[in-house]
Design a protein around this motif. Structure first.
Motif, short mmCIF file in Angstrom:
data_model
loop_
_atom_site.label_atom_id
_atom_site.label_comp_id
_atom_site.label_asym_id
_atom_site.label_seq_id
_atom_site.Cartn_x
_atom_site.Cartn_y
_atom_site.Cartn_z
N SER A 713 -7.79 2.11 -4.03
CA SER A 713 -8.93 2.00 -3.13
C SER A 713 -10.20 1.98 -3.95
O SER A 713 -10.45 2.91 -4.74
CB SER A 713 -8.95 3.16 -2.13
N GLY A 714 -10.98 0.92 -3.78
CA GLY A 714 -12.23 0.82 -4.51
C GLY A 714 -12.05 0.76 -6.01
O GLY A 714 -12.91 1.17 -6.78
N GLY A 715 -10.86 0.26 -6.45
CA GLY A 715 -10.59 0.12 -7.88
C GLY A 715 -9.97 1.34 -8.52
O GLY A 715 -9.56 1.30 -9.68
N SER A 716 -9.90 2.47 -7.80
CA SER A 716 -9.29 3.68 -8.36
C SER A 716 -7.93 3.92 -7.70
O SER A 716 -7.72 3.59 -6.54
CB SER A 716 -10.19 4.89 -8.14
N LYS A 717 -7.03 4.52 -8.48
CA LYS A 717 -5.67 4.74 -8.00
C LYS A 717 -5.43 6.22 -7.73
O LYS A 717 -5.89 7.09 -8.47
CB LYS A 717 -4.65 4.24 -9.04
N THR A 718 -4.72 6.50 -6.66
CA THR A 718 -4.30 7.86 -6.34
C THR A 718 -2.80 7.86 -6.09
O THR A 718 -2.23 6.87 -5.64
CB THR A 718 -5.03 8.40 -5.10
N TYR A 719 -2.17 8.99 -6.41
CA TYR A 719 -0.72 9.10 -6.28
C TYR A 719 -0.39 10.23 -5.32
O TYR A 719 -0.99 11.31 -5.37
CB TYR A 719 -0.08 9.38 -7.64
N GLU A 720 0.58 9.97 -4.44
CA GLU A 720 0.95 10.94 -3.41
C GLU A 720 2.09 11.83 -3.89
O GLU A 720 2.87 11.47 -4.77
CB GLU A 720 1.40 10.21 -2.14
N ASP A 721 2.17 13.02 -3.27
CA ASP A 721 3.36 13.86 -3.45
C ASP A 721 4.02 14.06 -2.10
O ASP A 721 3.38 13.94 -1.04
CB ASP A 721 2.99 15.20 -4.09
N VAL A 722 5.31 14.33 -2.12
CA VAL A 722 6.10 14.50 -0.90
C VAL A 722 6.90 15.78 -1.01
O VAL A 722 7.56 16.03 -2.03
CB VAL A 722 7.05 13.31 -0.68
N THR A 723 6.84 16.60 0.02
CA THR A 723 7.68 17.80 0.10
C THR A 723 8.86 17.50 1.02
O THR A 723 8.68 17.02 2.14
CB THR A 723 6.87 18.99 0.64
N ILE A 724 10.06 17.77 0.53
CA ILE A 724 11.27 17.44 1.28
C ILE A 724 11.78 18.68 1.98
O ILE A 724 12.12 19.69 1.34
CB ILE A 724 12.35 16.88 0.33
#
Length: 803
Positions: A713-724
């Motif tokens: 978004s807007g040239g910057s990257k973010t990474y998600e985490d997931v709790t199972i």
């Protein structure tokens, strides 16, 4: 300034040469000498510009933006020289240099063949001209002065003796995301430095350096060989177009064939050297990942090899009255080989693949993007437009009925099969352009039947006579090779435990190729050994196929956590992590691993380090290379000795597609990427997009499927985490690798309701271990194919000089 003057002069001279060659072809005898002089001037100017850039690199002239971006003063001389082609600008110049020098050889090669020189050199010089335009000022020019394109320079790369300059404070900035102090070097600052008697070369002490993935011995060999292959593939295009210009198809195949053989031998070797580099250094765990850019170099090679076989037919069936068979096919394949080279360049350098390829350069800008399309379009229109223009004549004059049992038809069928494989690979390679992607299984499943068919056709074609073969003769010729192949296949399948029917058929096909070609080669060796090149190449292909079977079907992999001093048994080996030691003045760390099998000990030292270039964790594998197999260890992560709660363990690792990772009571497998249909269009337009990594978790007999997302978004990257839920696991995505890997942090969440005991844990090293059987067959097959091509090239070159 010097470099740009030389390139501009070369561009003017190349255009003048094209005009002079055109006038020569039209009958003006006074222009041939001018055409030759101007082409030599073009080549010499390109050579001079290349020498100037190399000198600037070796002398660390950071006033050139390209040199600052890709080199550094602490690189060894060989690696420093390889930064010449580390970026787009330099690699275009290298391609131009090798093409221009090939043109000198081509000019000498054609000058005694009547008007062939003018027709061939006219279109060849056009290719040189387009490459010159690509590196011209304002395009991908390696001589751009750094302050003309304002550049933020890390303060650590500035000579500290100038940091006290009073006016420098106006050009200091801080990167808020990383906290790095930067100096904005623009025309104003350059002027202030000059007015104080300070040169930019003195002001900048260090360059950014070479990408750590490229900082390797094979960087000095693989790219130059690749561009030699690209340069030589221009020649068959030029010969084909020359034939279309004159509408004379007698004289073009003999002189074109040696160039096609040489170009494909070098290109094929370069492709597999890239695979070898990936295997032994980059830690990918394999030599081929079906990466789109890898594929885009493979496709023109396949088409070129198909063209070699049909050219052989035309040459064999040529008479004084008739130019031979499959003329239309040879024209199309010669043209298509070069057009696909240009398409490969477009995929690599246009930025259109985005995150779909680990090889892709960043977007070069709209002007360069359009010029690349114009480059492809021009040669596509010239080549195929010429064929369309002459098609009526070609169809009327050169249509021949073929006998089913003839070597001509068998070779043509083999070429069609090769073309089919190229189409399949090209379709998968181009899928990211249209916003989708194919799984690696697509390539494996689609190309396996084709590889089998190629092996069988290769063997059968050599048992057929030219023009016509009697059925009884073919049957008699097949009896012994089929019997020998059947017995060897049966023994091999029994010994190794083959049960898959397709694998057994593939094995049979490889052995059949090996048996037939060995038999024919042995017979030829008693006569004229110069005729053996094609059979040597086919034997190499069979050896390569056997290597693919062994490494593809029988590789074993396991991911381990090695606690220091504790021995673990895996894949038949006892493996012990004994510690680590710094190397290269403390910049890197080698991890000492003892590998024991039945008392025979080997010591491996895979390497990890944090790169100054991009602050990323880099990993170099280590290999025990045996005759029958490789034992391969690639490091993943290292953890210091510490005390942790029983329920709060966290681990950073790399998940390879399809390879399960054991984490306590859970098995975690990265299964595929999820590319939304609009992702590619969004990448190209700069809009927001996401790419997902689908992960399956097997926990206490139950399977959970989750998707980890990388959002831009807007040239910057973010990474998600997931709790199972129900597993106490949290998985955090930290990086995506288009080669088929994702970096994650796996956390086992502590139970909050119960006080957790503290457990002392020693140093631990996580590694990927694998056994890869008969990898040496892959490399031996590649070298044997190259040797066969070169022998054939020498023979066909001699024939061309006599014709």
């Amino acid at each position: 300034m010097v470099g740009n003057i030389l390139l501009t002069f070369a561009l003017i001279a190349s255009i003048f040469s094209i005009v002079m060659y055109y006038l020569t072809y039209k009958g003006n005898t006074n222009t041939l000498k001018l055409a030759r002089i101007s082409y030599h001037a073009t080549a010499i100017s390109v050579l001079g510009a290349s020498a100037y850039l190399m000198s600037a690199i070796l002398n660390h002239q950071y006033e050139f933006k390209y040199i600052y971006d890709y080199s550094n003063s602490d690189l060894a001389t060989g690696m420093l020289m390889s930064t010449f082609y580390a970026g787009q600008e330099g690699s275009f110049l290298l391609w131009l240099l090798l093409t221009a020098l090939s043109g000198i050889a081509l000019l000498e090669y054609t000058k005694k063949r009547g008007d062939l020189e003018s027709r061939v050199m006219m279109v060849f010089t056009l290719a040189v001209t387009f490459l010159l335009i690509m590196v011209s000022p304002g395009m991908k020019n390696p001589f751009t002065i750094i302050w003309l394109d304002p550049t933020y320079i890390d303060i650590k790369n500035i000579s500290q003796s100038f940091m006290s300059l009073p006016f420098l404070q106006d050009f200091l900035f801080t990167d808020q995301s990383s906290g790095t102090s930067l100096v904005l070097l623009n025309e104003k600052l350059a002027g202030l430095l000059a007015s104080n008697g300070i040169s930019v070369n003195d002001f900048i002490a260090f360059g950014k350096g070479l990408n750590p993935l490229l900082d390797n011995f094979w960087m000095q060999i693989h790219p130059p060989l690749l561009f030699v292959g690209f340069a030589m593939s221009t020649v068959p295009f030029a010969f084909a177009f020359a034939a279309l210009i004159k509408n004379d198809y007698h004289e073009w195949v003999a002189p074109s064939l040696p160039w096609l053989l040489g170009g494909m031998s070098v290109l094929g070797l370069a492709i597999m050297l890239g695979g070898y580099w990936a295997y032994i250094i980059l830690g990918w765990g394999g030599y081929w990942g079906w990466d789109p850019v890898e594929n885009s170099s493979l496709v023109p090679w396949i088409i070129g090899v198909a063209g070699i076989h049909t050219m052989l037919i035309q040459k064999k069936t040529q008479t004084k009255e008739h130019p031979g068979r499959f003329i239309k096919t040879n024209l199309i394949l010669s043209i298509l080989t070069y057009v696909l080279v240009l398409y490969s360049t477009f995929l690599t350098r246009s930025g259109i693949l985005g995150d779909a390829s680990v090889h892709s350069f960043v977007s070069p800008g709209m002007v360069t993007y359009v010029l690349l399309l114009l480059f492809i379009g021009t040669f596509t229109v010239l080549g195929f437009g010429g064929i369309i223009y002459r098609w009526k004549y070609l169809e009327k004059t050169f249509t021949v009925e073929e006998n089913v049992l003839s070597r001509e038809l068998a070779l043509f069928t083999a070429s069609v099969v090769l073309i089919g494989s190229a189409v399949i690979i090209l379709a998968g390679t181009s899928a990211p352009i249209f916003g989708s992607a194919v799984e690696i299984s697509y390539y494996n499943e689609m190309t396996l039947p084709i590889a089998i068919l190629m092996g069988l056709l290769n063997g059968v074609s050599l048992l057929l006579n030219w023009k016509k073969t009697k059925e009884k003769t073919l049957i008699n010729s097949l009896k012994i090779p089929l019997a020998v192949t059947f017995v060897i296949t049966l023994i091999t399948a029994f010994v190794v435990g083959f049960t898959e029917i397709m694998a057994i058929i593939f094995l049979f096909s490889a052995y059949f190729t090996l048996v037939v070609n060995s038999k024919v080669a042995f017979k030829i060796m008693k006569g004229n050994a110069s005729f053996i090149g094609g059979y040597i190449a086919h034997i190499g292909f069979a050896i390569f196929m056997l290597g693919v079977i062994a490494s593809g079907w029988f590789s074993q992999e396991k991911q381990l956590e090695l606690i220091k001093g504790e021995t673990k048994h895996a894949l038949g080996y006892d493996i012990t992590f004994t510690g680590y030691h710094p190397i290269e003045d403390g910049k890197k760390f080698a991890f000492d691993i003892e590998v024991d099998k039945n008392g025979s000990k080997n010591y491996l030292a895979p390497v990890m380090y944090v790169s100054d270039f991009n602050q990323s964790l880099m990993r170099d594998p280590d290999i025990i290379n045996l005759i029958t197999k490789d034992f391969y260890i690639s490091p993943i992560s290292y953890e210091d000795a510490k005390t942790s709660s029983a329920g709060g363990h966290q681990h950073e690792t790399t998940l390879q597609k399809g390879v399960p990772f054991e984490f306590h009571e859970s098995q975690i497998t990265f299964t595929k990427f999820n590319f939304p249909t609009d992702a590619m269009n969004s990448m190209q337009s700069g809009a927001d997009f996401f790419i997902g990594a689908v992960v399956q978790v097997l926990h206490k007999g139950k399977t959970y499927t989750v998707e980890l997302k990388m959002k831009s978004s807007g040239g910057s990257k973010t990474y998600e985490d997931v709790t199972i839920e129900d597993t106490n696991l949290k998985i955090e995505l930290t990086n995506l690798d288009a080669s088929g890997r994702v970096d994650v942090i796996i956390s086992e969440l502590a139970e909050t309701s119960v006080e957790q005991p503290q457990i002392a844990k020693g140093e631990s090293l996580w590694v990927d271990t694998s056994i890869k059987p008969f990898m040496n067959l892959i490399w031996l097959g590649t070298l044997t194919i190259t040797l066969g091509f070169l022998i054939a090239m020498v023979r066909r070159g001699r024939e061309a000089r006599r014709s």
